[in-house]
Design a protein around this motif. Sequence first.
Motif, PDB file in Angstrom:
ATOM      1  N   VAL A  42       6.102 -24.515 -14.780  1.00 54.07           N
ATOM      2  CA  VAL A  42       6.274 -22.832 -14.646  1.00 54.07           C
ATOM      3  C   VAL A  42       8.293 -21.704 -14.949  1.00 54.07           C
ATOM      4  O   VAL A  42       8.045 -21.415 -15.814  1.00 54.07           O
ATOM      5  N   PHE A  43       8.602 -23.127 -15.291  1.00 49.11           N
ATOM      6  CA  PHE A  43      10.365 -23.230 -15.339  1.00 49.11           C
ATOM      7  C   PHE A  43      10.310 -23.450 -17.049  1.00 49.11           C
ATOM      8  O   PHE A  43      10.763 -22.582 -17.231  1.00 49.11           O
ATOM      9  N   SER A  44       9.166 -23.670 -17.383  1.00 48.08           N
ATOM     10  CA  SER A  44       9.403 -23.636 -19.225  1.00 48.08           C
ATOM     11  C   SER A  44       8.800 -22.854 -19.607  1.00 48.08           C
ATOM     12  O   SER A  44       8.823 -21.941 -20.582  1.00 48.08           O
ATOM     13  N   ASN A  45       7.671 -21.589 -18.128  1.00 46.54           N
ATOM     14  CA  ASN A  45       6.667 -20.376 -18.726  1.00 46.54           C
ATOM     15  C   ASN A  45       8.230 -19.771 -18.796  1.00 46.54           C
ATOM     16  O   ASN A  45       7.924 -18.562 -19.692  1.00 46.54           O
ATOM     17  N   PHE A 101      13.892 -19.817  -3.227  1.00 47.50           N
ATOM     18  CA  PHE A 101      14.042 -18.545  -3.483  1.00 47.50           C
ATOM     19  C   PHE A 101      12.830 -18.055  -4.605  1.00 47.50           C
ATOM     20  O   PHE A 101      12.629 -17.070  -4.344  1.00 47.50           O
ATOM     21  N   TYR A 102      13.344 -19.054  -5.824  1.00 49.66           N
ATOM     22  CA  TYR A 102      12.375 -18.637  -6.949  1.00 49.66           C
ATOM     23  C   TYR A 102      10.958 -18.525  -6.612  1.00 49.66           C
ATOM     24  O   TYR A 102      10.083 -18.059  -7.145  1.00 49.66           O
ATOM     25  N   SER A 103      10.549 -19.668  -5.844  1.00 51.46           N
ATOM     26  CA  SER A 103       8.593 -19.653  -5.412  1.00 51.46           C
ATOM     27  C   SER A 103       8.546 -18.590  -4.527  1.00 51.46           C
ATOM     28  O   SER A 103       7.504 -17.764  -4.340  1.00 51.46           O
ATOM     29  N   ALA A 104       9.887 -18.346  -3.782  1.00 51.77           N
ATOM     30  CA  ALA A 104       9.315 -16.689  -3.009  1.00 51.77           C
ATOM     31  C   ALA A 104       9.436 -15.859  -3.499  1.00 51.77           C
ATOM     32  O   ALA A 104       8.410 -14.875  -3.358  1.00 51.77           O
ATOM     33  N   VAL A 109       5.473 -20.899  -7.049  1.00 50.96           N
ATOM     34  CA  VAL A 109       4.967 -22.542  -6.658  1.00 50.96           C
ATOM     35  C   VAL A 109       5.065 -22.225  -5.025  1.00 50.96           C
ATOM     36  O   VAL A 109       5.614 -21.648  -4.304  1.00 50.96           O
ATOM     37  N   THR A 110       3.731 -22.115  -4.151  1.00 50.87           N
ATOM     38  CA  THR A 110       3.051 -20.957  -3.178  1.00 50.87           C
ATOM     39  C   THR A 110       3.571 -22.331  -1.964  1.00 50.87           C
ATOM     40  O   THR A 110       3.969 -22.252  -0.565  1.00 50.87           O
ATOM     41  N   ASP A 111       3.760 -23.604  -2.526  1.00 54.98           N
ATOM     42  CA  ASP A 111       4.595 -24.964  -1.305  1.00 54.98           C
ATOM     43  C   ASP A 111       5.798 -25.505  -2.007  1.00 54.98           C
ATOM     44  O   ASP A 111       5.334 -26.153  -2.995  1.00 54.98           O
ATOM     45  N   GLU A 125       9.589 -18.598   4.698  1.00 56.39           N
ATOM     46  CA  GLU A 125      10.081 -19.992   5.473  1.00 56.39           C
ATOM     47  C   GLU A 125      10.997 -20.831   4.934  1.00 56.39           C
ATOM     48  O   GLU A 125      11.815 -21.516   5.198  1.00 56.39           O
ATOM     49  N   SER A 126      10.934 -21.217   3.267  1.00 54.92           N
ATOM     50  CA  SER A 126      11.309 -22.571   3.143  1.00 54.92           C
ATOM     51  C   SER A 126      12.979 -22.285   2.836  1.00 54.92           C
ATOM     52  O   SER A 126      14.098 -22.576   2.724  1.00 54.92           O
ATOM     53  N   PHE A 127      12.828 -20.788   2.483  1.00 52.86           N
ATOM     54  CA  PHE A 127      13.718 -19.803   1.602  1.00 52.86           C
ATOM     55  C   PHE A 127      15.212 -20.179   2.809  1.00 52.86           C
ATOM     56  O   PHE A 127      16.188 -20.457   3.133  1.00 52.86           O
ATOM     57  N   TYR A 128      14.494 -19.282   4.220  1.00 57.19           N
ATOM     58  CA  TYR A 128      15.718 -19.003   4.929  1.00 57.19           C
ATOM     59  C   TYR A 128      16.071 -20.391   5.730  1.00 57.19           C
ATOM     60  O   TYR A 128      16.919 -20.205   5.729  1.00 57.19           O
TER      61      TYR A 128
END
Length: 365
Positions: A42-45, A101-104, A109-111, A125-128
């Motif tokens: 994801v980051f490379s794109n 945060f980037y995922s959310a 990346v949904t998990d 939930e991961s971000f919080y």
Amino acid sequence: MNKQGVLWLLRILVGGLFIFSGLIKVNDPVGTAIKLEEYFDVFSNDIAGFFYYFKPLALYIGVVLVVAEVVLGVMLILGVKLKQTVWALGLMILFFTFLTFYSAYFNKVTDCGCFGDAIKLTPWESFYKDIILLVMISFLFYFREDLPENTPRWASVTAVLTMILSFGLAYYAIQNLPFIDFRAYKVGVNIPVNMQPSSPLLYTYVMKRGEEIVNFDQYPSEEGLEFVEMVLKNPEALPKISDFATWNTEGDQTEFLFAGNKVIILSSNLSKMSTANLDKLSNLVKSLEGAPVDVVFMAAATQEEIDAFLNQQNWSIVGLQADATVVKTIMRSNPGVWILKDGVVLDKFHHNNTPEATDVLDLFL
């Protein structure tokens, strides 16, 4: 509670969470590496192309990160170089908070893999969770001058031993399989059953009557209603496995795989498949000829690539295709051996632990 009591409580909470999170991932460093590869893609794109070059290093980076989680958690609780430890934890939680945060926010990346496969969290939930940790670590950082300065020798020795043990556990898990399998395809799981809802799915039908929002348990026959959405009332009843499928040029072969005794050799990537134990796998294939079992080679590859590989190995067995993500979820080694009986998982083997034919046949008794 005085300031020292609050600081001690925060050390226990933050350190305990880091140890828990790290140990779950030390149990499955290959799974952590798979998650890191997703982020690097994801980051490379999205950010910079150079992230692509981190993909071959994902396993090494993952091992360092998960061991650091465990060791820093232990250091925080035991009081080892607390000022430096709080600095390191602060930098680590900033990194994790950025990832979640980037995922959310971008739904990329949904998990996040924060707790491996043991506890599934949504991106938000991961971000919080990381924000709460960030607040607690910030408090420790702000009052770092009030933290004990002296490090007991026994605590330093314990931290070093923890690091050695964590690296050893991670290496063992890589060379074998995770100690505890939290995935949907673990031993004992009935895959066909888990591909079905555990109970009838119940929905709430949200409709609009003029400006009024009205909910119905069944789709209404009343005229003049405008459909808004359909909300699942019992999401816990959803199938635990929703993405499994296997096929070849003749069509879907999922039902074939779930019928009778099956020994499945799995590969998530033919070009990166280890050849270290192909001789053992060949012996297994040859030894099972004529036995009451179907030997199958299932890979995330084209049918032409699969057939070419089977011809090269002189394996006269069925070749099937599958999705790479599914294969990686099932098996943390490439290749690996997966044993099914009527769709029930009997056992899994890393290619380093390729079983003998007699041991495999004993499983079906």
